[in-house]
Design a protein around this motif. Structure first.
Motif, mmCIF file in Angstrom:
data_model
loop_
_atom_site.group_PDB
_atom_site.id
_atom_site.type_symbol
_atom_site.label_atom_id
_atom_site.label_comp_id
_atom_site.label_asym_id
_atom_site.label_seq_id
_atom_site.Cartn_x
_atom_site.Cartn_y
_atom_site.Cartn_z
ATOM 1 N N PRO A 57 0.829 -1.205 0.000
ATOM 2 C CA PRO A 57 0.000 0.000 0.000
ATOM 3 C C PRO A 57 0.865 1.256 0.000
ATOM 4 N N HIS A 58 0.543 2.180 -0.889
ATOM 5 C CA HIS A 58 1.343 3.391 -1.019
ATOM 6 C C HIS A 58 0.500 4.505 -1.625
ATOM 7 N N CYS A 59 0.975 5.725 -1.474
ATOM 8 C CA CYS A 59 0.329 6.876 -2.104
ATOM 9 C C CYS A 59 1.350 7.999 -2.208
ATOM 10 N N MET A 60 0.972 9.023 -2.923
ATOM 11 C CA MET A 60 1.833 10.193 -3.050
ATOM 12 C C MET A 60 1.737 11.028 -1.777
ATOM 13 N N ASN A 61 2.842 11.595 -1.372
ATOM 14 C CA ASN A 61 2.854 12.492 -0.221
ATOM 15 C C ASN A 61 1.890 13.641 -0.524
ATOM 16 N N GLY A 62 1.059 13.967 0.413
ATOM 17 C CA GLY A 62 0.085 15.025 0.202
ATOM 18 C C GLY A 62 -1.294 14.512 -0.158
ATOM 19 N N ASP A 63 -1.416 13.219 -0.530
ATOM 20 C CA ASP A 63 -2.737 12.649 -0.795
ATOM 21 C C ASP A 63 -3.560 12.626 0.487
ATOM 22 N N ALA A 64 -4.856 12.531 0.348
ATOM 23 C CA ALA A 64 -5.760 12.550 1.502
ATOM 24 C C ALA A 64 -5.478 11.419 2.487
ATOM 25 N N VAL A 65 -4.996 10.280 2.003
ATOM 26 C CA VAL A 65 -4.745 9.131 2.886
ATOM 27 C C VAL A 65 -3.272 9.008 3.300
#
Length: 138
Positions: A57-65
């Motif tokens: 699980p990963h996301c871009m820094n600054g994303d809502a999650v």
């Protein structure tokens, strides 16, 4: 003080970085992956496809999650929400590296990547950081 591990002469940096990200994630630690925007997009795609039966699980820094995500993808100057492990795929020393417990530098085999790694190694060494080198040549 931050511990810095260099993984050098890596034939496929993105695949190797995906395996490191999986290892950090499975250990229960939080990871920030730093690189320039184009490489971050490639790494994001690689995380979706490197192991068909596994997901990191990963996301871009600054994303809502981002606050809940165990793996953040960020630019070299971005401020991250957690500071356990930093994986640097970028060309320079990340701005906020000293806030992390551990830094992982993944270095390919090209002369440019090796020269940049030598500069970063000297930077960390000259400031007294604990350095480890894991040479991946066969």
């Amino acid at each position: 003080m931050t511990r810095v591990d260099f993984h050098t002469h890596v034939a496929d940096r993105l695949a190797y970085a995906c395996r490191l990200a999986r290892k950090v994630y499975l250990s229960g630690q939080r990871l920030v992956v730093v690189a320039e925007p184009d490489l971050l997009r490639e790494f994001d795609q690689a995380l979706w496809t490197f192991a068909p039966l596994e997901f990191v699980p990963h996301c871009m820094n600054g994303d809502a999650v981002a606050a809940q995500s165990p793996v953040l993808l960020a630019g070299p100057d971005d401020e991250a929400q957690h500071h356990q492990v930093l994986l640097n795929l970028g060309v320079s020393v990340p701005t906020h590296f000293a806030r992390f417990e551990r830094v992982l530098e993944v270095v390919g085999e090209t002369p440019e990547q090796l020269a940049g790694a030598r500069e970063r190694y000297r930077f960390y060494r000259d400031r007294g950081y604990t350095l480890n080198n894991y040479d991946q040549r066969a």
